[in-house]
Scaffold this motif. Sequence first.
Motif, short mmCIF file in Angstrom:
data_model
loop_
_atom_site.label_atom_id
_atom_site.label_comp_id
_atom_site.label_asym_id
_atom_site.label_seq_id
_atom_site.Cartn_x
_atom_site.Cartn_y
_atom_site.Cartn_z
N LYS B 55 18.13 43.84 81.04
CA LYS B 55 17.51 45.15 80.85
C LYS B 55 18.42 46.26 81.34
O LYS B 55 18.64 47.25 80.63
CB LYS B 55 16.17 45.22 81.59
N SER B 56 18.95 46.09 82.54
CA SER B 56 19.76 47.16 83.11
C SER B 56 21.00 47.44 82.26
O SER B 56 21.34 48.59 82.00
CB SER B 56 20.20 46.80 84.52
N ILE B 57 21.64 46.38 81.84
CA ILE B 57 22.87 46.60 81.08
C ILE B 57 22.55 47.23 79.73
O ILE B 57 23.30 48.07 79.22
CB ILE B 57 23.69 45.29 80.95
N LEU B 126 14.09 54.93 83.56
CA LEU B 126 13.79 54.50 84.93
C LEU B 126 13.92 52.98 85.02
O LEU B 126 13.10 52.25 84.46
CB LEU B 126 12.37 54.89 85.32
N ASP B 127 14.95 52.56 85.70
CA ASP B 127 15.14 51.12 85.86
C ASP B 127 14.35 50.65 87.08
O ASP B 127 14.03 51.45 87.95
CB ASP B 127 16.64 50.81 86.05
N GLU B 128 14.02 49.39 87.10
CA GLU B 128 13.30 48.80 88.25
C GLU B 128 12.00 49.55 88.51
O GLU B 128 11.65 49.81 89.66
CB GLU B 128 14.17 48.84 89.52
N ALA B 129 11.31 49.86 87.47
CA ALA B 129 10.14 50.72 87.63
C ALA B 129 8.98 50.06 88.33
O ALA B 129 8.05 50.73 88.75
CB ALA B 129 9.69 51.24 86.26
MG MG Z 1 17.98 45.33 86.35
#
Ligand code: MG
Lengths: 217, 270
Positions: B55-57, B126-129
């Motif tokens: 997801k982050s990448i 927003l990552d790691e929401a």
């Molecule tokens: Mg991540």
Amino acid sequence: MYNIEVLEEEWKRYKRKKRIPFIIGIAVIVLGIGGTAFFLKNKHDIFKTYTASKQKTVKSDIDIYIDRGIVDVAEKNKNDILIDAPIEIAKVTEEEGTGSYHNGEKKKIHIQVIDASKKKSSFKEIEKRFRMGHDIDDSLFLAKSYYQRKNYKKAEYWALQTNKVNGNVEESWLIFAKAKAKQGHRNEAIHILTVYIRRTHSIEAKVLLDKIKKGKI
Amino acid sequence: MKSRYESAKEVFVDSVDLDDYIELESSLTAYQQLEHSINKPLKMILLFGRPGTGKSILLNRLHDRLKYQKEIYYFDTPAINEKEFFHKIFKVLTKKTLPQNTEVNFSALVNYCKNMRGKREIIIMLDEAQMYSPEMMEKIRLLSDSRAVKFIVSLHKTEDEDLIAKEHFQSRIWEVVELHNASLKDQTTYIHKKLLKKNLFEIANSIKEKNFKLIHKFTKGNYRECNKMMFTIFEICEYYDKNEPSKVRYDRIPKRIIEMAALKLGYINV
Ligand SMILES: [Mg+2]
Ligand SMILES: Nc1ncnc2c1ncn2[C@@H]1O[C@H](COP(=O)(O)OP(=O)(O)OP(=O)(O)O)[C@@H](O)[C@H]1O
């Protein structure tokens, strides 16, 4: 690097163990054939012989198992000494692994090396190491330490990171819930614990849930 | 000079580095879905997936590709508290930094957004929401209601989705894009391409189809697990190469080493 010989030993045991069902299978077949032959030869004696031979197989299987178990614990202990950099020993803690996670039941000795003047940086070090290796011992250590220091936001974060790697580590759930509660999110903490209890029936989680409900945390 | 295995090992250090992005079937689909959703009049988009599914990448990739066309921002780690979060939002919206000891007036911020409507369109990822509290999510939603700010919210589901996937997300988010663990094919491509990017052709060729199958079985196709697995495999190879060279061969990876790595990582037990 970790001790490769120990790993090699472990691998050999793994291979041997994988072969056990196979050997037992063969043994059962051989005994079966032998038994049938015997049965044809002597109808009356068969029952006695059959139970005797069966017992024998089961017994040897158990023996192997016990032996291995003992070797296992001894070797694991040797292997699982985790040393945290930087090395200026201030405190040595011995922890009983909770046993519910990782490779079954293993006991861990976690040598925790903290230099008072460098506390922050050694945390950073561990954080960095976690990002590289994703070892839950590291993340759980951080979660616990931050919790002790009352840095609940960070404790929550590291409990979560632990949970990401392995969702079955009870401590990570408990710290997560406690940290939530400490930050005033009681309902969330209750919700999380309820979910966890539904799944695992954990006594510790129940005790904690009760405490949180009563506002003791 | 670095040994070949050392270089190979380093390829699999877990990182969210855009230079390392690899186009895979699954990530391409998710990327296209996200891009498509961004262009629809939605307020919130949810990017969902197990930890380590990329997801982050993917968000980073989206940011990189769109940053010259759109006002798009990526918040990697969640703010520690509301105050800090709204400072960040304020900065994004007004392009000014708020002095340290001041606080953002939330309703003023909402009004500011309403006034922007039709003039600017801002996308905030927003990552790691899962780290945001329900109260904060509620405020984020209020901001998105202005329709001047659109949020892409990334959160992971774990074995127990309830821990993370708070119901209120689901009921309010209009579009859900989900990432899954890799198929054998995608994982094979992933490993291959990662090695080839660093010119490690021989190493890439030494991993055979049955090795890939075994690795996929152990890691269940999770990218992060795959990284850990490959890292450990090459770490063991590196050790042998230096100390007991008879135990490694450059043209293939012994099954034994893969199993040893799996033992080390706890995928299998004695
Ligand atoms: Mg991540
Ligand atoms: N398409 C891809 N190209 C290159 N690397 C990838 C790709 N997908 C995943 N990865 C790699 O897999 C690892 C995990 O990915 P990432 O950190 O993005 O997962 P995540 O879904 O954000 O996980 P979490 O929920 O734990 O934050 C990273 O090292 C990342 O570089």
